[in-house]
Design a protein around this motif. Structure first.
Motif, PDB file in Angstrom:
ATOM      1  N   LEU A   5      21.412  14.823   3.170  1.00 17.11           N
ATOM      2  CA  LEU A   5      20.908  15.414   4.409  1.00 17.11           C
ATOM      3  C   LEU A   5      20.744  14.340   5.480  1.00 17.11           C
ATOM      4  O   LEU A   5      20.183  13.270   5.221  1.00 17.11           O
ATOM      5  N   GLU A   6      21.249  14.629   6.659  1.00 14.33           N
ATOM      6  CA  GLU A   6      21.121  13.696   7.783  1.00 14.33           C
ATOM      7  C   GLU A   6      19.654  13.489   8.120  1.00 14.33           C
ATOM      8  O   GLU A   6      19.212  12.375   8.395  1.00 14.33           O
ATOM      9  N   GLU A   7      18.892  14.558   8.075  1.00 10.35           N
ATOM     10  CA  GLU A   7      17.454  14.529   8.321  1.00 10.35           C
ATOM     11  C   GLU A   7      16.755  15.136   7.104  1.00 10.35           C
ATOM     12  O   GLU A   7      16.956  16.312   6.806  1.00 10.35           O
ATOM     13  N   PRO A   8      15.958  14.352   6.364  1.00  8.21           N
ATOM     14  CA  PRO A   8      15.259  14.916   5.199  1.00  8.21           C
ATOM     15  C   PRO A   8      14.386  16.104   5.592  1.00  8.21           C
ATOM     16  O   PRO A   8      13.889  16.171   6.719  1.00  8.21           O
ATOM     17  N   ILE A   9      14.211  17.032   4.655  1.00  7.52           N
ATOM     18  CA  ILE A   9      13.360  18.198   4.865  1.00  7.52           C
ATOM     19  C   ILE A   9      12.035  17.960   4.150  1.00  7.52           C
ATOM     20  O   ILE A   9      12.012  17.734   2.940  1.00  7.52           O
ATOM     21  N   ASN A  67       0.816  -1.209   0.000  1.00  8.05           N
ATOM     22  CA  ASN A  67       0.000   0.000   0.000  1.00  8.05           C
ATOM     23  C   ASN A  67       0.852   1.262   0.000  1.00  8.05           C
ATOM     24  O   ASN A  67       0.337   2.348   0.222  1.00  8.05           O
ATOM     25  N   THR A  68       2.181   1.119  -0.174  1.00  5.32           N
ATOM     26  CA  THR A  68       3.067   2.278  -0.220  1.00  5.32           C
ATOM     27  C   THR A  68       3.915   2.237  -1.488  1.00  5.32           C
ATOM     28  O   THR A  68       4.172   1.176  -2.046  1.00  5.32           O
ATOM     29  N   ALA A  69       4.346   3.427  -1.924  1.00  4.12           N
ATOM     30  CA  ALA A  69       5.236   3.537  -3.084  1.00  4.12           C
ATOM     31  C   ALA A  69       6.104   4.770  -2.898  1.00  4.12           C
ATOM     32  O   ALA A  69       5.759   5.700  -2.171  1.00  4.12           O
ATOM     33  N   MET A  70       7.261   4.765  -3.581  1.00  4.19           N
ATOM     34  CA  MET A  70       8.210   5.875  -3.466  1.00  4.19           C
ATOM     35  C   MET A  70       8.892   6.092  -4.805  1.00  4.19           C
ATOM     36  O   MET A  70       9.127   5.157  -5.554  1.00  4.19           O
ATOM     37  N   ILE A  71       9.190   7.362  -5.079  1.00  2.00           N
ATOM     38  CA  ILE A  71       9.965   7.741  -6.253  1.00  2.00           C
ATOM     39  C   ILE A  71      10.988   8.777  -5.804  1.00  2.00           C
ATOM     40  O   ILE A  71      10.690   9.609  -4.939  1.00  2.00           O
ATOM     41  N   ARG A  72      12.208   8.710  -6.354  1.00  2.00           N
ATOM     42  CA  ARG A  72      13.238   9.705  -6.027  1.00  2.00           C
ATOM     43  C   ARG A  72      13.710  10.319  -7.339  1.00  2.00           C
ATOM     44  O   ARG A  72      14.072   9.606  -8.261  1.00  2.00           O
ATOM     45  N   VAL A  73      13.700  11.649  -7.383  1.00  2.00           N
ATOM     46  CA  VAL A  73      14.013  12.383  -8.610  1.00  2.00           C
ATOM     47  C   VAL A  73      14.885  13.585  -8.279  1.00  2.00           C
ATOM     48  O   VAL A  73      14.681  14.249  -7.258  1.00  2.00           O
ATOM     49  N   ARG A  74      15.838  13.871  -9.163  1.00  2.00           N
ATOM     50  CA  ARG A  74      16.625  15.094  -9.024  1.00  2.00           C
ATOM     51  C   ARG A  74      15.944  16.202  -9.816  1.00  2.00           C
ATOM     52  O   ARG A  74      15.622  16.033 -10.995  1.00  2.00           O
ATOM     53  N   MET A 131      -5.551   8.457  -0.467  1.00  2.00           N
ATOM     54  CA  MET A 131      -4.095   8.393  -0.362  1.00  2.00           C
ATOM     55  C   MET A 131      -3.540   9.617   0.351  1.00  2.00           C
ATOM     56  O   MET A 131      -4.138  10.695   0.316  1.00  2.00           O
ATOM     57  N   VAL A 132      -2.388   9.425   0.980  1.00  2.00           N
ATOM     58  CA  VAL A 132      -1.621  10.528   1.552  1.00  2.00           C
ATOM     59  C   VAL A 132      -0.238  10.512   0.931  1.00  2.00           C
ATOM     60  O   VAL A 132       0.284   9.447   0.576  1.00  2.00           O
ATOM     61  N   PHE A 133       0.350  11.701   0.798  1.00  2.00           N
ATOM     62  CA  PHE A 133       1.645  11.862   0.139  1.00  2.00           C
ATOM     63  C   PHE A 133       2.545  12.782   0.947  1.00  2.00           C
ATOM     64  O   PHE A 133       2.073  13.678   1.642  1.00  2.00           O
ATOM     65  N   GLU A 134       3.849  12.564   0.803  1.00  2.00           N
ATOM     66  CA  GLU A 134       4.838  13.449   1.407  1.00  2.00           C
ATOM     67  C   GLU A 134       6.039  13.511   0.475  1.00  2.00           C
ATOM     68  O   GLU A 134       6.489  12.488  -0.040  1.00  2.00           O
ATOM     69  N   ALA A 135       6.545  14.716   0.241  1.00  2.00           N
ATOM     70  CA  ALA A 135       7.765  14.913  -0.547  1.00  2.00           C
ATOM     71  C   ALA A 135       8.842  15.439   0.385  1.00  2.00           C
ATOM     72  O   ALA A 135       8.601  16.367   1.165  1.00  2.00           O
ATOM     73  N   ARG A 136      10.023  14.822   0.293  1.00  2.00           N
ATOM     74  CA  ARG A 136      11.134  15.180   1.171  1.00  2.00           C
ATOM     75  C   ARG A 136      12.376  15.490   0.357  1.00  2.00           C
ATOM     76  O   ARG A 136      12.716  14.749  -0.563  1.00  2.00           O
ATOM     77  N   LYS A 137      13.062  16.538   0.748  1.00  2.00           N
ATOM     78  CA  LYS A 137      14.363  16.863   0.162  1.00  2.00           C
ATOM     79  C   LYS A 137      15.396  16.009   0.881  1.00  2.00           C
ATOM     80  O   LYS A 137      15.506  16.073   2.105  1.00  2.00           O
ATOM     81  N   VAL A 138      16.159  15.184   0.119  1.00  2.00           N
ATOM     82  CA  VAL A 138      17.102  14.258   0.750  1.00  2.00           C
ATOM     83  C   VAL A 138      18.562  14.556   0.402  1.00  2.00           C
ATOM     84  O   VAL A 138      19.463  14.156   1.136  1.00  2.00           O
ATOM     85  N   ALA A 178      16.501  23.692  -8.144  1.00  2.00           N
ATOM     86  CA  ALA A 178      17.167  22.840  -9.125  1.00  2.00           C
ATOM     87  C   ALA A 178      18.399  22.226  -8.452  1.00  2.00           C
ATOM     88  O   ALA A 178      19.117  22.900  -7.728  1.00  2.00           O
ATOM     89  N   GLY A 179      18.601  20.942  -8.674  1.00  2.00           N
ATOM     90  CA  GLY A 179      19.717  20.227  -8.063  1.00  2.00           C
ATOM     91  C   GLY A 179      19.333  19.443  -6.826  1.00  2.00           C
ATOM     92  O   GLY A 179      20.042  18.520  -6.442  1.00  2.00           O
ATOM     93  N   ASP A 180      18.210  19.803  -6.189  1.00  2.00           N
ATOM     94  CA  ASP A 180      17.746  19.053  -5.023  1.00  2.00           C
ATOM     95  C   ASP A 180      17.241  17.677  -5.456  1.00  2.00           C
ATOM     96  O   ASP A 180      16.642  17.530  -6.522  1.00  2.00           O
ATOM     97  N   TYR A 181      17.482  16.673  -4.624  1.00  2.00           N
ATOM     98  CA  TYR A 181      16.893  15.351  -4.819  1.00  2.00           C
ATOM     99  C   TYR A 181      15.648  15.275  -3.949  1.00  2.00           C
ATOM    100  O   TYR A 181      15.714  15.513  -2.742  1.00  2.00           O
ATOM    101  N   ILE A 182      14.523  14.924  -4.573  1.00  2.00           N
ATOM    102  CA  ILE A 182      13.255  14.848  -3.869  1.00  2.00           C
ATOM    103  C   ILE A 182      12.769  13.400  -3.865  1.00  2.00           C
ATOM    104  O   ILE A 182      12.752  12.732  -4.896  1.00  2.00           O
ATOM    105  N   GLU A 183      12.381  12.956  -2.690  1.00  2.00           N
ATOM    106  CA  GLU A 183      11.805  11.630  -2.514  1.00  2.00           C
ATOM    107  C   GLU A 183      10.325  11.830  -2.232  1.00  2.00           C
ATOM    108  O   GLU A 183       9.962  12.485  -1.253  1.00  2.00           O
ATOM    109  N   ALA A 184       9.473  11.319  -3.115  1.00  2.00           N
ATOM    110  CA  ALA A 184       8.028  11.426  -2.936  1.00  2.00           C
ATOM    111  C   ALA A 184       7.486  10.060  -2.556  1.00  2.00           C
ATOM    112  O   ALA A 184       7.769   9.060  -3.228  1.00  2.00           O
ATOM    113  N   VAL A 185       6.744  10.002  -1.459  1.00  2.00           N
ATOM    114  CA  VAL A 185       6.169   8.749  -0.982  1.00  2.00           C
ATOM    115  C   VAL A 185       4.650   8.900  -0.882  1.00  2.00           C
ATOM    116  O   VAL A 185       4.132   9.996  -0.685  1.00  2.00           O
ATOM    117  N   GLY A 186       3.980   7.787  -1.061  1.00  2.00           N
ATOM    118  CA  GLY A 186       2.531   7.787  -0.955  1.00  2.00           C
ATOM    119  C   GLY A 186       2.041   6.494  -0.356  1.00  2.00           C
ATOM    120  O   GLY A 186       2.741   5.474  -0.383  1.00  2.00           O
TER     121      GLY A 186
END
Length: 129
Positions: free
Chosen positions: A106-110, A3-10, A84-91, A64-72
């Motif tokens: 990042l030690e702690e994603p934003i 029931n979860t999925a994730m994508i990571r994109v620069r 569904m619920v979603f969260e995008a984090r800068k990693v 631009a240049g940030d890596y974003i991890e989007a989870v749902g």
């Protein structure tokens, strides 16, 4: 079946829409749409349709240049609807002040964006019963 999925994109310079290489918040919604599609394929065997967002919160800037991890996650399932619920984090962030190719994990994603919404897969399209 997950029931979860994730994508990571620069984020690229093509994603930057505003001065200072700031990325348009709509880009996060596009990522959430991609995550929702994967969730529906896993759950129903069909891409389904995104019906509506209930809430969207933009919490931090993305550049631009940030890596974003989007989870749902699918949190509720009806006959055809999937809540569904979603969260995008800068990693990862670029560090151009060090060198043109320097970056930091990042030690702690934003958390940059949160949202919730509903997708629909018509009964006749549901293959994973």
């Amino acid at each position: 079946m997950s029931n979860t999925a994730m994508i990571r994109v620069r984020m690229s310079s093509h994603d930057a829409h505003y001065g200072g290489n700031l990325v348009d918040g709509a880009r996060m919604l596009q990522l959430f749409g991609d995550v929702a599609t994967e969730l529906l394929i896993r759950h129903d065997g069909d891409e389904g349709l995104f019906r509506a967002y209930d809430s969207v919160e933009f919490l931090a800037p993305v550049y631009a240049g940030d890596y974003i991890e989007a989870v749902g996650e699918i949190i509720n399932t009806g006959n055809t609807s999937r809540k569904m619920v979603f969260e995008a984090r800068k990693v990862i962030v670029p560090r151009p002040e060090i060198s043109a190719s320097a970056a930091d994990l990042l030690e702690e994603p934003i958390i940059v964006c949160r949202a919730s919404g509903t997708c629909v897969t018509p009964k006749e399209c549901q293959r994973n019963k």
